[in-house]
Design a protein around this motif. Structure first.
Motif, PDB file in Angstrom:
ATOM      1  N   VAL A   1      18.782  42.145 -16.424  1.00  0.00           N
ATOM      2  CA  VAL A   1      19.942  42.563 -15.648  1.00  0.00           C
ATOM      3  C   VAL A   1      20.317  41.467 -14.662  1.00  0.00           C
ATOM      4  N   LEU A   2      21.600  41.274 -14.470  1.00  0.00           N
ATOM      5  CA  LEU A   2      22.068  40.295 -13.506  1.00  0.00           C
ATOM      6  C   LEU A   2      21.691  40.704 -12.088  1.00  0.00           C
ATOM      7  N   ARG A   3      21.607  39.736 -11.207  1.00  0.00           N
ATOM      8  CA  ARG A   3      21.235  40.014  -9.819  1.00  0.00           C
ATOM      9  C   ARG A   3      22.242  40.950  -9.153  1.00  0.00           C
ATOM     10  N   ILE A   4      23.526  40.696  -9.387  1.00  0.00           N
ATOM     11  CA  ILE A   4      24.558  41.492  -8.727  1.00  0.00           C
ATOM     12  C   ILE A   4      24.502  42.943  -9.183  1.00  0.00           C
ATOM     13  N   SER A   5      24.144  43.182 -10.444  1.00  0.00           N
ATOM     14  CA  SER A   5      24.032  44.555 -10.945  1.00  0.00           C
ATOM     15  C   SER A   5      22.865  45.279 -10.281  1.00  0.00           C
ATOM     16  N   GLN A   6      21.748  44.586 -10.081  1.00  0.00           N
ATOM     17  CA  GLN A   6      20.612  45.207  -9.415  1.00  0.00           C
ATOM     18  C   GLN A   6      20.918  45.529  -7.958  1.00  0.00           C
ATOM     19  N   LEU A   7      21.619  44.625  -7.279  1.00  0.00           N
ATOM     20  CA  LEU A   7      21.996  44.885  -5.893  1.00  0.00           C
ATOM     21  C   LEU A   7      23.017  46.013  -5.801  1.00  0.00           C
ATOM     22  N   ASP A   8      23.944  46.074  -6.758  1.00  0.00           N
ATOM     23  CA  ASP A   8      24.912  47.176  -6.777  1.00  0.00           C
ATOM     24  C   ASP A   8      24.209  48.513  -6.967  1.00  0.00           C
ATOM     25  N   ALA A   9      23.193  48.545  -7.814  1.00  0.00           N
ATOM     26  CA  ALA A   9      22.444  49.786  -8.018  1.00  0.00           C
ATOM     27  C   ALA A   9      21.742  50.228  -6.737  1.00  0.00           C
ATOM     28  N   LEU A  10      21.178  49.288  -5.989  1.00  0.00           N
ATOM     29  CA  LEU A  10      20.533  49.640  -4.722  1.00  0.00           C
ATOM     30  C   LEU A  10      21.535  50.188  -3.719  1.00  0.00           C
ATOM     31  N   GLU A  11      22.731  49.589  -3.655  1.00  0.00           N
ATOM     32  CA  GLU A  11      23.753  50.077  -2.734  1.00  0.00           C
ATOM     33  C   GLU A  11      24.246  51.462  -3.135  1.00  0.00           C
ATOM     34  N   LEU A  12      24.368  51.707  -4.430  1.00  0.00           N
ATOM     35  CA  LEU A  12      24.773  53.041  -4.889  1.00  0.00           C
ATOM     36  C   LEU A  12      23.720  54.090  -4.546  1.00  0.00           C
ATOM     37  N   ASN A  13      22.447  53.713  -4.627  1.00  0.00           N
ATOM     38  CA  ASN A  13      21.389  54.650  -4.251  1.00  0.00           C
ATOM     39  C   ASN A  13      21.468  55.006  -2.769  1.00  0.00           C
ATOM     40  N   LYS A  14      21.711  54.007  -1.924  1.00  0.00           N
ATOM     41  CA  LYS A  14      21.841  54.274  -0.484  1.00  0.00           C
ATOM     42  C   LYS A  14      23.054  55.157  -0.198  1.00  0.00           C
ATOM     43  N   ALA A  15      24.160  54.885  -0.880  1.00  0.00           N
ATOM     44  CA  ALA A  15      25.359  55.697  -0.673  1.00  0.00           C
ATOM     45  C   ALA A  15      25.127  57.147  -1.097  1.00  0.00           C
TER      46      ALA A  15
ATOM     47  N   VAL B   1      24.267  62.897   0.259  1.00  0.00           N
ATOM     48  CA  VAL B   1      23.472  64.124   0.202  1.00  0.00           C
ATOM     49  C   VAL B   1      23.081  64.576   1.601  1.00  0.00           C
ATOM     50  N   TRP B   2      22.712  63.620   2.467  1.00  0.00           N
ATOM     51  CA  TRP B   2      22.306  63.985   3.826  1.00  0.00           C
ATOM     52  C   TRP B   2      23.490  64.518   4.629  1.00  0.00           C
ATOM     53  N   SER B   3      24.655  63.929   4.492  1.00  0.00           N
ATOM     54  CA  SER B   3      25.834  64.407   5.217  1.00  0.00           C
ATOM     55  C   SER B   3      26.239  65.798   4.743  1.00  0.00           C
ATOM     56  N   GLN B   4      26.142  66.051   3.429  1.00  0.00           N
ATOM     57  CA  GLN B   4      26.457  67.379   2.918  1.00  0.00           C
ATOM     58  C   GLN B   4      25.433  68.409   3.397  1.00  0.00           C
ATOM     59  N   PHE B   5      24.185  68.004   3.521  1.00  0.00           N
ATOM     60  CA  PHE B   5      23.151  68.930   3.981  1.00  0.00           C
ATOM     61  C   PHE B   5      23.335  69.259   5.463  1.00  0.00           C
ATOM     62  N   THR B   6      23.591  68.246   6.280  1.00  0.00           N
ATOM     63  CA  THR B   6      23.761  68.500   7.714  1.00  0.00           C
ATOM     64  C   THR B   6      25.030  69.289   8.013  1.00  0.00           C
ATOM     65  N   SER B   7      26.047  69.190   7.149  1.00  0.00           N
ATOM     66  CA  SER B   7      27.271  69.964   7.380  1.00  0.00           C
ATOM     67  C   SER B   7      27.014  71.464   7.272  1.00  0.00           C
TER      68      SER B   7
END
Length: 304
Positions: A14-28, A33-39
């Motif tokens: 996998v390209l580096r940018i794809s791996q970094l994009d996956a990490l950012e999507l996981n954080k998002a 999920v946390w914002s929906q739970f706290t609401s």
């Protein structure tokens, strides 16, 4: 893509940018999920969740781990980008999923480590014994050392393109494409259409500020509602000066522009300052002379 040597011949790195994009999507996803739970607790007393926030976050991450890494060998971000985790410790040439031990240690390193980092100071903050102070200092030192190792791992990742996180390097798990990636073919018709719409949008952005929308609206309203077509009640209302021809309310500091209609001072002044060619929306007369009404209007007439 070209295949690598050894046990990576049958997988696509996998390209580096794809791996970094996956990490950012996981954080998002975690933040969503946390914002929906706290609401769900907005109607409760403030600070209800704050006392158990690390535990609640760990529980939500545990649920995500159950339906992602444990079930599909891929996080949500990786699944979106067609990426999976591969057991890089296996000696076979084909794709091998993660073992149960690797999945369990992944949970401990990611979820457990984050919980311990957030809870360690609360666990030892009320302890005065020297042994607990030493444990607290050891945890702080270990946390700083892990962050330093994470930085070094990221620099190596930028160099070699494997193991985006320290957890992946320790456990020997690697990101690979689930299916071979084909080159995307884009037709000239699609490109021409995109260029045409892009040019049209730029033309509108340049043209719209040059159009006097308010004057155009008043001109159209004067055509649709000429003074001759007004009803008897509207003519009577305009004659007795009980309605501003712009805002339709009782005129404040009534003024005229040379036609039979009356305007609030602020309405006519702001429109005239905005457009020096302002015309009456009722009859289309231009502003010849802005002057106050020469006779007084009693507010008691409003009740008549």
């Amino acid at each position: 893509m070209a295949s690598s040597i050894g046990n990576e011949k049958s997988v696509n790195p996998v390209l580096r940018i794809s791996q970094l994009d996956a990490l950012e999507l996981n954080k998002a996803l975690e933040q969503l999920v946390w914002s929906q739970f706290t609401s769900c607790f907005h109607g409760f007393k403030p600070g209800v969740v704050a006392h158990f926030e690390p535990e609640v976050k760990a529980f939500l991450c545990l649920i995500l781990w159950k339906f992602t890494i444990y079930s599909k060998n891929a996080t949500v971000g990786q699944a979106i980008l067609n990426i999976q985790y591969k057991n890089n410790l296996s000696q076979t040439e084909k794709y091998q999923p993660l073992s149960k031990h690797q999945k369990l240690w992944y949970l401990i390193f990611t979820v457990g480590g984050r919980w311990l980092e957030e809870r360690c100071y609360d666990l030892f903050s009320n302890r005065q014994q020297q042994s607990f102070c030493k444990i607290k200092s050891y945890i702080s030192f270990g946390s700083g050392l892990l962050k330093l190792c994470g930085l070094l791992n990221f620099l190596i990742f930028l160099r070699k393109g494997t193991f985006a996180t320290l957890t992946e390097r320790i456990l020997g798990i690697r990101s690979v494409f689930c299916k071979p990636q084909s080159v995307r073919q884009i037709g000239f018709e699609y490109m021409n259409r995109e260029l045409l719409w892009h040019g049209f949008a730029e033309f509108l952005i340049y043209l719209l500020p040059l159009i006097n929308v308010q004057k155009l609206k008043l001109k159209i309203s004067s055509w649709c509602l000429p003074i001759a077509g007004l009803s008897n009640s509207e003519n009577t209302l305009a004659t007795h000066c009980r309605e501003c021809s712009l805002c339709g309310e009782w005129p404040t500091m009534p003024h005229t522009i040379g036609c039979p209609h009356v305007f609030c001072y602020y309405c006519i002044k702001s429109n005239f300052l905005f457009d020096m060619y302002f015309t009456c929306p009722k009859c289309g007369s231009e502003v010849h002379n802005l002057q106050p009404l020469k006779y007084k209007i009693e507010m008691t007439e409003l009740r008549v």
